[in-house]
Motif scaffolding. Structure first.
Motif, mmCIF file in Angstrom:
data_model
loop_
_atom_site.group_PDB
_atom_site.id
_atom_site.type_symbol
_atom_site.label_atom_id
_atom_site.label_comp_id
_atom_site.label_asym_id
_atom_site.label_seq_id
_atom_site.Cartn_x
_atom_site.Cartn_y
_atom_site.Cartn_z
ATOM 1 N N LEU A 1 0.832 -1.204 0.000
ATOM 2 C CA LEU A 1 0.000 0.000 0.000
ATOM 3 C C LEU A 1 0.866 1.253 0.000
ATOM 4 C CD1 LEU A 1 -2.718 1.413 0.206
ATOM 5 C CD2 LEU A 1 -2.654 1.051 2.683
ATOM 6 N N ALA A 2 1.922 1.251 0.814
ATOM 7 C CA ALA A 2 2.811 2.414 0.865
ATOM 8 C C ALA A 2 3.502 2.632 -0.482
ATOM 9 C CB ALA A 2 3.846 2.220 1.971
ATOM 10 N N ILE A 3 3.864 1.547 -1.172
ATOM 11 C CA ILE A 3 4.514 1.672 -2.480
ATOM 12 C C ILE A 3 3.552 2.303 -3.486
ATOM 13 C CG2 ILE A 3 5.356 0.327 -4.446
ATOM 14 C CD1 ILE A 3 6.652 -1.581 -2.437
ATOM 15 N N CYS A 4 2.323 1.839 -3.494
ATOM 16 C CA CYS A 4 1.336 2.416 -4.409
ATOM 17 C C CYS A 4 1.184 3.915 -4.169
ATOM 18 C CB CYS A 4 -0.010 1.722 -4.238
ATOM 19 S SG CYS A 4 -0.074 0.016 -4.843
ATOM 20 N N ARG B 1 0.406 5.112 -7.916
ATOM 21 C CA ARG B 1 -0.134 4.036 -8.763
ATOM 22 C C ARG B 1 -1.339 3.382 -8.112
ATOM 23 N NH1 ARG B 1 1.874 2.399 -14.001
ATOM 24 N NH2 ARG B 1 3.980 3.267 -14.199
ATOM 25 N N ARG B 2 -2.230 2.892 -8.935
ATOM 26 C CA ARG B 2 -3.336 2.078 -8.439
ATOM 27 C C ARG B 2 -2.818 0.672 -8.141
ATOM 28 N NH1 ARG B 2 -8.546 1.950 -11.409
ATOM 29 N NH2 ARG B 2 -7.372 0.896 -13.047
ATOM 30 N N GLY B 3 -3.545 -0.057 -7.301
ATOM 31 C CA GLY B 3 -3.087 -1.384 -6.910
ATOM 32 C C GLY B 3 -4.206 -2.386 -6.795
ATOM 33 N N VAL B 4 -3.880 -3.639 -7.087
ATOM 34 C CA VAL B 4 -4.784 -4.778 -6.881
ATOM 35 C C VAL B 4 -4.082 -5.724 -5.920
ATOM 36 C CG1 VAL B 4 -5.957 -6.758 -7.923
ATOM 37 C CG2 VAL B 4 -5.834 -4.577 -9.162
ATOM 38 N N PHE B 5 -4.713 -6.007 -4.775
ATOM 39 C CA PHE B 5 -4.159 -6.916 -3.780
ATOM 40 C C PHE B 5 -4.907 -8.241 -3.864
ATOM 41 C CE2 PHE B 5 -2.793 -3.321 -0.625
ATOM 42 C CZ PHE B 5 -1.928 -2.825 -1.598
ATOM 43 N N LEU B 6 -4.182 -9.312 -4.161
ATOM 44 C CA LEU B 6 -4.767 -10.650 -4.202
ATOM 45 C C LEU B 6 -4.367 -11.388 -2.935
ATOM 46 C CD1 LEU B 6 -3.978 -11.689 -7.900
ATOM 47 C CD2 LEU B 6 -6.076 -10.678 -7.012
ATOM 48 N N ALA B 7 -5.328 -11.691 -2.087
ATOM 49 C CA ALA B 7 -5.070 -12.402 -0.830
ATOM 50 C C ALA B 7 -6.319 -13.164 -0.441
ATOM 51 C CB ALA B 7 -4.676 -11.437 0.286
ATOM 52 N N PRO B 8 -6.197 -14.464 -0.149
ATOM 53 C CA PRO B 8 -7.387 -15.259 0.149
ATOM 54 C C PRO B 8 -8.085 -14.881 1.438
ATOM 55 C CG PRO B 8 -5.391 -16.534 0.542
ATOM 56 C CD PRO B 8 -4.968 -15.264 -0.118
ATOM 57 N N LEU C 1 -8.582 0.779 2.815
ATOM 58 C CA LEU C 1 -7.851 0.977 1.567
ATOM 59 C C LEU C 1 -8.414 2.197 0.841
ATOM 60 C CD1 LEU C 1 -7.682 -2.699 0.202
ATOM 61 C CD2 LEU C 1 -5.848 -1.419 1.306
ATOM 62 N N PRO C 2 -7.557 2.955 0.181
ATOM 63 C CA PRO C 2 -8.065 4.076 -0.617
ATOM 64 C C PRO C 2 -8.818 3.571 -1.842
ATOM 65 C CG PRO C 2 -5.711 3.781 -0.982
ATOM 66 C CD PRO C 2 -6.094 2.841 0.126
ATOM 67 N N GLU C 3 -9.515 4.476 -2.509
ATOM 68 C CA GLU C 3 -10.282 4.088 -3.694
ATOM 69 C C GLU C 3 -9.387 3.604 -4.829
ATOM 70 O OE1 GLU C 3 -12.762 7.286 -4.858
ATOM 71 O OE2 GLU C 3 -14.109 7.127 -3.110
ATOM 72 N N THR C 4 -8.110 3.933 -4.740
ATOM 73 C CA THR C 4 -7.181 3.547 -5.804
ATOM 74 C C THR C 4 -6.614 2.144 -5.627
ATOM 75 O OG1 THR C 4 -5.420 4.621 -4.549
ATOM 76 C CG2 THR C 4 -6.500 5.917 -6.278
ATOM 77 N N VAL C 5 -6.999 1.466 -4.549
ATOM 78 C CA VAL C 5 -6.504 0.111 -4.274
ATOM 79 C C VAL C 5 -7.700 -0.792 -3.978
ATOM 80 C CG1 VAL C 5 -5.079 -1.334 -2.771
ATOM 81 C CG2 VAL C 5 -4.307 0.968 -3.385
ATOM 82 N N ILE C 6 -7.688 -1.983 -4.557
ATOM 83 C CA ILE C 6 -8.783 -2.932 -4.379
ATOM 84 C C ILE C 6 -8.221 -4.259 -3.895
ATOM 85 C CG2 ILE C 6 -8.675 -3.686 -6.786
ATOM 86 C CD1 ILE C 6 -11.673 -4.117 -6.739
#
Length: 417
Positions: free
Chosen positions: A272-275, A280-287, A296-301
């Motif tokens: 998140l800090a890197i984004c 940059r926007r980000g997509v986090f994949l975690a089960p 999370l901000p609106e720019t990260v999902i």
């Protein structure tokens, strides 16, 4: 002919077997898959008969073991748990497979299949998904938890690997395997990483341009190529929420630390800090939700799962742990990747990706917001990386590791009279 597929491990180990099983069904074969219980629903969706090895609690207990994700302790934890499944795997094969009418196709860690091959004289094919399990004096893989310089000779790495056999892998796995073998009247196994290779046929689920055959590899080993099998995961398409997010802005950074990882809180906090640093926007994949920051901000999902073959064409870069399946998906999509290795083969895959100029790597200790952002900025700005990624993507044209694996299985199958 009945094909008994046996896969022990996590998503990266089981999904290729689901893909092979689906293709064998399409070709008209009688197929059944034995794998950990959480993959029963995946098999049901494609109409693949399934036998559970252990239950969901067993699987959860193994992947939740913090030792599993330590560079040096991970091997002992993994091999100890997999060896414990030897008798259960063997008993299932003994009850269901028949000489002259069955063929067994087993993953690296399905040790019960090799016992069945020796005791029951069944045809067995070993499938190795990663180059690291192929020993060689000439091109020894990079070992986890062993901080050798890049210029260290291959023979030194090979010698250290033999020491790991004697002092780590052997003590963790062989006592339970050999105790069971003694019950069956079989001689003890001396070295696991030699014995686990079927003397009949070994299929390598990676192409020769990723890891070339060496003079001291087993002669029965055959490259079949990467199996792009992510569509057999939790879903074969992008969800509506994720699809809308991808269309709403610039290509995002995609972060994942593997489907089995349960200790990724720090990774996603840094992600998140890197984004934010890069804008940059980000997509986090975690089960599991608990690994990702709650707000999370609106720019990260955050999504629990998405097929990388559908997601990565929309991504700027993939930042991940270095699992072989994830590496293959990024190469197939032509997506630059940054690997933050954890354990097992991750360090070796990172070295191979860097050698192909398709990405970079950063140790977990050095994976900080500042260093991660600087490294990614250089990666995304590199024309050399962009060109290498596109050239590697083209290598996948016309290549189908799943189909090639099924061809090899059919060649080994007992012939009907």
């Amino acid at each position: 002919m009945r094909i008994h597929l046996i896969a022990l491990g996590s998503y990266g180990d089981v999904l290729p077997f689901l893909a092979i099983g689906a293709e064998c069904l399409r070709r008209g074969h009688d197929v059944i898959l034995a794998a950990p219980a959480p993959f029963a629903d995946h098999a049901t969706r494609i109409g693949l008969p399934f036998h559970s090895l252990g239950d969901s609690d067993d699987y959860r207990r193994i992947v939740s073991d913090p030792r599993l994700w330590h560079p040096r302790q991970g091997a002992a934890a993994l091999f100890g748990n997999m060896a414990a499944a030897t008798e259960q795997t063997y008993r299932w094969i003994a009850e269901n497979a028949r000489k002259g009418r069955s063929i067994v196709v087993a993953s690296t860690l399905a040790f019960g299949a090799r016992v069945a091959q020796e005791k029951l004289r069944l045809p067995v094919i070993t499938i190795h998904a990663m180059p690291m399990v192929m020993e060689s004096r000439y091109a020894s893989p990079i070992l986890p938890g062993v901080p050798l310089p890049s210029w260290a000779p291959s023979r030194l790495r090979h010698w250290i690997g033999r020491g790991a056999d004697r002092y780590v892998i052997g003590p963790a796995a062989l006592p339970s395997i050999n105790a069971f073998r003694q019950e069956l009247g079989l001689n003890p196994v001396r070295r696991l990483r030699y014995w686990w290779n079927s003397p009949s046929r070994i299929l390598l689920l990676f192409p020769d341009w990723f890891a070339r055959a060496q003079p001291d590899w087993p002669q029965q080993a055959v490259h079949v190529g990467f199996p792009i099998a992510d569509r057999f995961g939790d879903t074969d398409r992008l969800g509506l929420h994720l699809s809308r997010f991808l269309k709403a802005g610039d290509p995002p950074l995609v972060f994942t630390y593997g489907s089995a990882m349960r200790q990724a809180t720090a990774f996603f906090r840094i992600a998140l800090a890197i984004c934010q640093r890069l804008g940059r926007r980000g997509v986090f994949l975690a089960p599991e939700q608990g690994q990702v920051p709650e707000i999370l901000p609106e720019t990260v999902i955050h999504v629990p799962y998405a097929p990388l073959s559908a997601l990565l064409p929309h991504a700027a870069a993939l930042i991940h742990h270095g699992g072989i399946g994830t590496v293959a998906q990024a190469l197939a999509a032509g997506t630059p990747q940054m690997i933050v290795p954890v354990a097992f083969d991750h360090f070796d895959e990172a070295a191979r990706v860097k050698h192909l100029r398709a990405g970079t790597s950063l140790s977990r200790r050095r994976f900080t917001p500042g260093r991660g952002a600087r490294r990614l900025r250089r990666l995304l700005a590199s024309p050399e990386v962009a060109q290498a990624c596109q050239e590697l993507r083209l290598r996948f044209n016309g290549q189908d590791g799943v189909s090639a694996a099924c061809d090899a299985i059919e060649q080994m199958a007992p012939r009907r009279r």
